[in-house]
Design an enzyme around this catalytic site. Structure first.
Site, mmCIF file in Angstrom:
data_model
loop_
_atom_site.group_PDB
_atom_site.id
_atom_site.type_symbol
_atom_site.label_atom_id
_atom_site.label_comp_id
_atom_site.label_asym_id
_atom_site.label_seq_id
_atom_site.Cartn_x
_atom_site.Cartn_y
_atom_site.Cartn_z
ATOM 1 N N ASP A 1 9.353 -6.121 2.261
ATOM 2 C CA ASP A 1 9.447 -5.618 3.618
ATOM 3 C C ASP A 1 10.833 -5.009 3.755
ATOM 4 O OD1 ASP A 1 7.777 -5.429 6.062
ATOM 5 O OD2 ASP A 1 9.624 -6.159 6.970
ATOM 6 N N GLY B 1 9.959 8.204 2.394
ATOM 7 C CA GLY B 1 10.483 7.725 3.682
ATOM 8 C C GLY B 1 11.721 8.486 4.143
ATOM 9 N N TYR B 2 12.771 7.747 4.450
ATOM 10 C CA TYR B 2 13.987 8.336 5.014
ATOM 11 C C TYR B 2 14.953 8.843 3.941
ATOM 12 C CZ TYR B 2 12.295 5.956 9.213
ATOM 13 O OH TYR B 2 11.521 5.540 10.269
ATOM 14 N N HIS C 1 18.591 -0.729 -2.167
ATOM 15 C CA HIS C 1 18.334 -2.043 -1.564
ATOM 16 C C HIS C 1 17.211 -2.758 -2.324
ATOM 17 C CE1 HIS C 1 15.907 1.177 -0.098
ATOM 18 N NE2 HIS C 1 15.120 0.406 0.633
ATOM 19 N N ARG C 2 16.157 -1.992 -2.668
ATOM 20 C CA ARG C 2 15.012 -2.601 -3.359
ATOM 21 C C ARG C 2 15.430 -3.066 -4.758
ATOM 22 N NH1 ARG C 2 12.146 0.955 -2.022
ATOM 23 N NH2 ARG C 2 11.483 -0.174 -0.186
ATOM 24 N N LYS D 1 6.929 2.669 -3.003
ATOM 25 C CA LYS D 1 7.369 1.336 -3.448
ATOM 26 C C LYS D 1 6.720 0.981 -4.780
ATOM 27 C CE LYS D 1 7.821 -0.939 1.106
ATOM 28 N NZ LYS D 1 7.324 -2.084 1.900
ATOM 29 N N LYS E 1 18.294 5.765 -8.455
ATOM 30 C CA LYS E 1 17.865 5.036 -7.248
ATOM 31 C C LYS E 1 17.624 3.572 -7.607
ATOM 32 C CE LYS E 1 14.868 4.625 -3.250
ATOM 33 N NZ LYS E 1 13.757 5.035 -2.420
ATOM 34 N N ASN F 1 0.836 -1.209 0.000
ATOM 35 C CA ASN F 1 0.000 0.000 0.000
ATOM 36 C C ASN F 1 0.866 1.252 0.000
ATOM 37 O OD1 ASN F 1 -2.568 -1.391 0.172
ATOM 38 N ND2 ASN F 1 -1.940 -1.981 2.243
ATOM 39 N N ASN F 2 2.188 1.079 -0.151
ATOM 40 C CA ASN F 2 3.124 2.212 -0.126
ATOM 41 C C ASN F 2 3.341 2.715 -1.565
ATOM 42 O OD1 ASN F 2 5.713 3.526 -0.377
ATOM 43 N ND2 ASN F 2 6.179 2.871 1.704
#
Ligand code: ITT
Length: 201
Positions: free
Chosen positions: A70, A156-157, A183-184, A13, A178, A9-10
């Site tokens: 996650d 986010g951060y 990481h993603r 992402k 990005k 739901n983000n």
């Protein structure tokens, strides 16, 4: 053609996963596009456990192969916090903080601690089929937290997460950058082969 459900739901992402997966020729759908409103409790003790919970719940509810992410930010000076609790960091029973409030909260926890504030982002991707076949991949991105926000991209951060080798924060990278370094992106790199096989038949 079978579709892949992006089980999150983000919105941040969702955008990134579209860019990372669109060239596979698999139709990607989001929970809102198929009218699925599911809030999966993230009570696992690892990223993998939570990613699996989300992927399995969405796959069962939709009947579609589902990909869940996650992820979290691990700050060494805070013994790895906020980590698994990154989305809920600083929240109270009264409600969840906004991204900007959570960045402020994180910086307040780092006040007085010697710099550099080394950190890493961690993402775990779980892919589940409706009959609960599961595959998991991981990705990491090392960097450091800085005290001033820089950049407006990402979510986010990102504005306080510096990639020292590039000299930019995650929020100063364009989407292509990005999606090469994050990481993603690294977790998805390994997930792409799994998806190709699952959708080949
Ligand atoms: P879903 O569970 O619906 O996917 P969520 O935001 O709750 O959405 P997580 O539980 O995985 O997702 O929490 C991850 C949090 O970690 C996220 O809300 C951000 O605060 C942070 N995070 C993860 N990846 C990030 C990134 O690429 N840039 C900045 N912050 C990130």
């Amino acid at each position: 053609m079978k579709s892949l459900l992006i089980a999150t739901n983000n919105q941040g992402k969702i955008k990134e996963l579209h860019e990372l997966l669109d060239d596979l020729g698999i139709e990607l759908v989001t929970p809102s596009q198929i009218g699925l409103n599911l809030d999966v409790p993230e009570d696992g003790v690892t990223y993998a456990e939570n990613a699996v919970k989300k992927a399995v719940a969405f796959a069962r509810a939709s009947g579609l192969i589902s990909l869940a992410d996650d992820s979290g930010l691990e700050v060494d000076a805070l013994d790895g916090a906020p980590g698994l609790y990154s989305a809920r960091y600083g929240s109270t029973n009264g409600g969840k903080l906004s991204d900007a409030e959570r960045r402020k909260y994180l910086l307040s926890k780092l006040q007085g601690k010697p710099r550099p504030w080394t950190a890493r982002f961690h993402a775990t991707i779980a892919i589940a089929t409706p009959d609960s076949q599961l595959q998991i991949t991981d990705g990491f991105c090392p960097g450091e937290i800085i005290p001033e926000e820089r950049g407006t991209g990402g979510f986010g951060y990102d504005p306080i997460f510096l990639l020292p080798e590039v000299g930019k924060t995650m929020a100063e990278l364009d989407m292509d950058e990005k999606n090469r370094l994050s990481h993603r992106a690294r977790a998805v790199m390994n997930a792409r082969g799994i998806l190709k096989e699952l959708f080949a038949g």
